[in-house]
Design a protein around this motif. Sequence first.
Motif, PDB file in Angstrom:
ATOM      1  N   GLU A  59      16.329   4.103  -7.522  1.00 10.96           N
ATOM      2  CA  GLU A  59      16.948   5.369  -7.926  1.00 10.96           C
ATOM      3  C   GLU A  59      17.403   6.171  -6.715  1.00 10.96           C
ATOM      4  OE1 GLU A  59      15.317   7.951 -10.778  1.00 10.96           O
ATOM      5  OE2 GLU A  59      14.848   6.369 -12.229  1.00 10.96           O
ATOM      6  N   ARG A  60      16.632   6.133  -5.630  1.00  9.10           N
ATOM      7  CA  ARG A  60      17.044   6.845  -4.414  1.00  9.10           C
ATOM      8  C   ARG A  60      18.339   6.250  -3.849  1.00  9.10           C
ATOM      9  NH1 ARG A  60      12.964   9.758  -1.211  1.00  9.10           N
ATOM     10  NH2 ARG A  60      11.132  10.128  -2.512  1.00  9.10           N
ATOM     11  N   VAL A  61      18.422   4.916  -3.806  1.00  9.22           N
ATOM     12  CA  VAL A  61      19.627   4.256  -3.319  1.00  9.22           C
ATOM     13  C   VAL A  61      20.807   4.563  -4.237  1.00  9.22           C
ATOM     14  CG1 VAL A  61      20.710   2.019  -2.875  1.00  9.22           C
ATOM     15  CG2 VAL A  61      18.339   2.420  -2.149  1.00  9.22           C
ATOM     16  N   PHE A  62      20.578   4.466  -5.550  1.00 11.93           N
ATOM     17  CA  PHE A  62      21.627   4.732  -6.533  1.00 11.93           C
ATOM     18  C   PHE A  62      22.149   6.154  -6.389  1.00 11.93           C
ATOM     19  CE2 PHE A  62      23.462   5.974 -10.497  1.00 11.93           C
ATOM     20  CZ  PHE A  62      24.024   4.833 -11.032  1.00 11.93           C
ATOM     21  N   THR A  63      21.236   7.125  -6.263  1.00 18.00           N
ATOM     22  CA  THR A  63      21.632   8.532  -6.144  1.00 18.00           C
ATOM     23  C   THR A  63      22.470   8.761  -4.901  1.00 18.00           C
ATOM     24  OG1 THR A  63      19.665   9.252  -7.347  1.00 18.00           O
ATOM     25  CG2 THR A  63      20.759  10.889  -5.976  1.00 18.00           C
ATOM     26  N   ARG A  64      22.100   8.084  -3.811  1.00 14.34           N
ATOM     27  CA  ARG A  64      22.858   8.229  -2.565  1.00 14.34           C
ATOM     28  C   ARG A  64      24.278   7.695  -2.711  1.00 14.34           C
ATOM     29  NH1 ARG A  64      23.092  11.408   1.837  1.00 14.34           N
ATOM     30  NH2 ARG A  64      23.679  10.268   3.715  1.00 14.34           N
ATOM     31  N   LEU A  65      24.423   6.620  -3.477  1.00 15.33           N
ATOM     32  CA  LEU A  65      25.730   5.978  -3.629  1.00 15.33           C
ATOM     33  C   LEU A  65      26.580   6.612  -4.730  1.00 15.33           C
ATOM     34  CD1 LEU A  65      24.708   2.221  -3.357  1.00 15.33           C
ATOM     35  CD2 LEU A  65      26.005   3.528  -1.668  1.00 15.33           C
ATOM     36  N   TYR A 122      38.380  13.051  -7.676  1.00 18.10           N
ATOM     37  CA  TYR A 122      37.379  12.024  -7.380  1.00 18.10           C
ATOM     38  C   TYR A 122      36.061  12.705  -7.046  1.00 18.10           C
ATOM     39  CZ  TYR A 122      41.471   8.998  -6.897  1.00 18.10           C
ATOM     40  OH  TYR A 122      42.637   8.308  -7.128  1.00 18.10           O
ATOM     41  N   GLU A 123      34.986  12.293  -7.728  1.00  9.75           N
ATOM     42  CA  GLU A 123      33.684  12.874  -7.475  1.00  9.75           C
ATOM     43  C   GLU A 123      33.145  12.447  -6.111  1.00  9.75           C
ATOM     44  OE1 GLU A 123      34.368  10.979 -10.085  1.00  9.75           O
ATOM     45  OE2 GLU A 123      34.228  12.254 -11.871  1.00  9.75           O
ATOM     46  N   ALA A 124      32.218  13.225  -5.594  1.00  8.03           N
ATOM     47  CA  ALA A 124      31.547  12.875  -4.340  1.00  8.03           C
ATOM     48  C   ALA A 124      30.738  11.603  -4.546  1.00  8.03           C
ATOM     49  CB  ALA A 124      30.644  14.009  -3.891  1.00  8.03           C
ATOM     50  N   THR A 125      30.765  10.703  -3.566  1.00  9.23           N
ATOM     51  CA  THR A 125      29.958   9.484  -3.603  1.00  9.23           C
ATOM     52  C   THR A 125      29.404   9.228  -2.211  1.00  9.23           C
ATOM     53  OG1 THR A 125      31.924   8.117  -3.148  1.00  9.23           O
ATOM     54  CG2 THR A 125      31.289   8.384  -5.452  1.00  9.23           C
ATOM     55  N   GLY A 126      28.100   9.029  -2.115  1.00  3.13           N
ATOM     56  CA  GLY A 126      27.497   8.709  -0.826  1.00  3.13           C
ATOM     57  C   GLY A 126      27.806   9.764   0.218  1.00  3.13           C
ATOM     58  N   ASP A 127      28.389   9.335   1.332  1.00  3.06           N
ATOM     59  CA  ASP A 127      28.711  10.250   2.424  1.00  3.06           C
ATOM     60  C   ASP A 127      30.063  10.931   2.254  1.00  3.06           C
ATOM     61  OD1 ASP A 127      26.349   9.662   3.761  1.00  3.06           O
ATOM     62  OD2 ASP A 127      27.220   7.928   4.768  1.00  3.06           O
TER      63      ASP A 127
END
Length: 205
Positions: A59-65, A122-127
């Motif tokens: 979930e942490r990885v998914f949320t970051r991406l 476009y929504e924010a994704t990752g960085d």
Amino acid sequence: MRRNDPRLEIIAEALHSLVPGAAPAFLSVTLTETLPGTANPDGTPHTHTWTGRPESVAERVFTRLYGRPGIDRPQSPLAQAEDAKRRRDLTGELGALMSAGNALESAPWYPARPGDLVHIHYEATGDYAAFGETYVVEPIADWHGDLGLRLLHHTRTGPDAEDAVGCFAPGDTIGEPLMGPWFEAGPHRLTIVRDGRPVHTGGAR
């Protein structure tokens, strides 16, 4: 984004596979920071440790991406069709594409006209921060006057900004400039303006 989002499941399965044959219910993940030049009274290195479930790491990885899971976000018709294809659901795959095409072609403002403005969010994704692109519908010379899209402006930032925008200009559907953004970005990300008036506001709540 659903809790059973296939991307979240893939990340969790990748973590489970680090211990071949292990039962996922009995797995845990430990992350340890070893501080150089320090030691506990017994001579062992001083450490900071986090231990948790593989699903928590996923979930942490998914949320970051992709953003927090569990939030129901609309998907583009193409993404819906790809999800159905992964499930081997041919009816769902064809249904997603056909219903999207019918929705576009039955819209009261369809077809596109020269001068229409098409804004894509476009929504924010990752960085990467959220950004937008604005296109204008106009005749394309190499298409013998058929309509296409020309990128007017974008708000993407970063060193790769110019390479990451403008993918819908002029488009790959001659005479149907809205098909690409409608299916790939999704109607929920589009705002279409005609003669200074919004005729489609997919992101409105």
